[in-house]
Design a protein around this motif. Structure first.
Motif, PDB file in Angstrom:
ATOM      1  N   HIS A 165      29.975 -25.028   1.658  1.00  0.00           N
ATOM      2  CA  HIS A 165      29.791 -24.528   0.084  1.00  0.00           C
ATOM      3  C   HIS A 165      30.960 -24.936  -1.184  1.00  0.00           C
ATOM      4  O   HIS A 165      31.421 -25.736  -1.493  1.00  0.00           O
ATOM      5  N   LEU A 216      26.271 -21.921  -6.339  1.00  0.00           N
ATOM      6  CA  LEU A 216      24.972 -21.111  -5.674  1.00  0.00           C
ATOM      7  C   LEU A 216      24.524 -20.696  -6.256  1.00  0.00           C
ATOM      8  O   LEU A 216      23.544 -20.396  -5.718  1.00  0.00           O
ATOM      9  N   GLU A 235      27.240 -17.007   3.745  1.00  0.00           N
ATOM     10  CA  GLU A 235      28.412 -18.022   4.060  1.00  0.00           C
ATOM     11  C   GLU A 235      29.091 -17.722   5.337  1.00  0.00           C
ATOM     12  O   GLU A 235      29.727 -16.711   5.660  1.00  0.00           O
ATOM     13  N   SER A 239      33.499 -24.270   9.140  1.00  0.00           N
ATOM     14  CA  SER A 239      34.090 -26.045   8.465  1.00  0.00           C
ATOM     15  C   SER A 239      33.526 -26.752   9.363  1.00  0.00           C
ATOM     16  O   SER A 239      34.181 -26.428  10.163  1.00  0.00           O
ATOM     17  N   PRO A 265      34.232 -18.560   1.817  1.00  0.00           N
ATOM     18  CA  PRO A 265      33.585 -19.490   2.660  1.00  0.00           C
ATOM     19  C   PRO A 265      33.803 -21.031   2.605  1.00  0.00           C
ATOM     20  O   PRO A 265      33.252 -22.118   1.254  1.00  0.00           O
ATOM     21  N   TYR A 268      27.171 -22.507   4.437  1.00  0.00           N
ATOM     22  CA  TYR A 268      26.117 -21.637   3.562  1.00  0.00           C
ATOM     23  C   TYR A 268      25.196 -22.084   4.190  1.00  0.00           C
ATOM     24  O   TYR A 268      24.839 -22.713   4.193  1.00  0.00           O
TER      25      TYR A 268
END
Length: 278
Positions: A165, A216, A235, A239, A265, A268
């Motif tokens: 993200h 985004l 989202e 990680s 987030p 994504y």
């Protein structure tokens, strides 16, 4: 640091990736022995969101050494093609495919820049065009990327994109709690850090990297502008690595903030379809 794009950005990035292929192929991060023994390189949410690939054709852009590409073949894709601008990466992927007894008609790899993919790959269109994590940040022009993607998705097929993200690049590296960098910056991010995400202590010579942050909205708008229909934008609060020291590894292998911290987030995913009549 943010800076105007250096003239030799492409050559710098390719030299950096070329040098790191051997480190990645030999190290524990990619763990090629476990992969050859059957370990799946794909993330669970990717498999769920892409769905059944059996009998379908799939093109993987910016494939690096091909683990994700070959994993889709293992999941039943009729033909997978991986593309990367690093010749050592593609040669490593080809060797890996041979070691898995996947013939070229099932799994092949092409050396080319992503912007030249339409002219470089063996087929004119694919059921699925796939781009995995850590790819878009190496591209300065998302409109051109989206045009390339759209030209390679067959009518009724789709792009599937999973990425880190862009918000994560705006927060301070120490805590991940303060907005430090400009979310809307269009300048290049130039870095000279040695080593690699797969081995921070690796001795390396070609250390310059030139990257770009893509908000985004820019990603979604680029896909819409070329006629792809966005089916979903998801989202994810996890990680693949400890982007900030506060992140904690969970039993599922993902890293998340502790329960007492607000979530943001960290990754994504997007699915965008080319209409059947398009």
């Amino acid at each position: 640091m943010y800076a105007p794009t250096p003239d030799a950005w492409h050559e710098a990035n390719r030299a950096r990736w070329d040098e790191r292929v051997a480190i990645h192929a030999a190290g524990d991060f990619y763990d090629l022995d476990s992969f050859r023994a059957g370990k799946d390189a794909l993330r669970d949410f990717e498999r769920a969101e892409v769905g059944d690939v059996r009998g379908r054709t799939l093109l993987h852009l910016q494939c690096h050494i091909g683990l994700d590409t070959l994993s889709w073949a293992r999941h039943g894709a009729a033909r997978v093609v991986g593309l990367d601008f690093s010749e050592p990466a593609v040669e490593t992927a080809r060797r890996l495919a041979r070691s898995l007894d996947l013939p070229p008609e099932r799994a092949s790899f092409v050396v080319a820049d992503v912007y030249d993919a339409a002219e470089a790959v063996p087929d004119s269109a694919y059921d699925i065009v796939y781009t995995g994590l850590g790819a878009l940040n190496w591209l300065p022009d998302l409109s051109r990327w989206a045009e390339t993607v759209a030209s390679l998705v067959r009518p009724g097929g789709f792009l599937y994109l999973a990425e880190f993200h862009p918000l994560t690049d705006c927060l301070d590296d120490e805590t991940g709690s303060a907005v430090t960098y400009d979310y809307f910056s269009r300048d290049a991010w130039v870095d000279d850090t040695p080593g690699t995400y797969a081995d921070r202590d690796a001795e390396t010579v070609h250390n310059r990297s030139v990257e770009w942050q893509h908000p985004l909205g820019e990603v979604v708008s680029a896909l819409a502008a070329v006629g792809l229909r966005v089916d979903f934008l998801h989202e994810h609060d996890a990680s693949l690595f400890a982007r900030y020291p506060a992140l904690r590894r969970h039993p599922d292998g993902y890293y998340r903030f502790p329960a007492d911290r607000p979530r943001i987030p960290l990754m994504y995913s997007i699915k965008a379809t080319r209409p059947a009549g398009g």
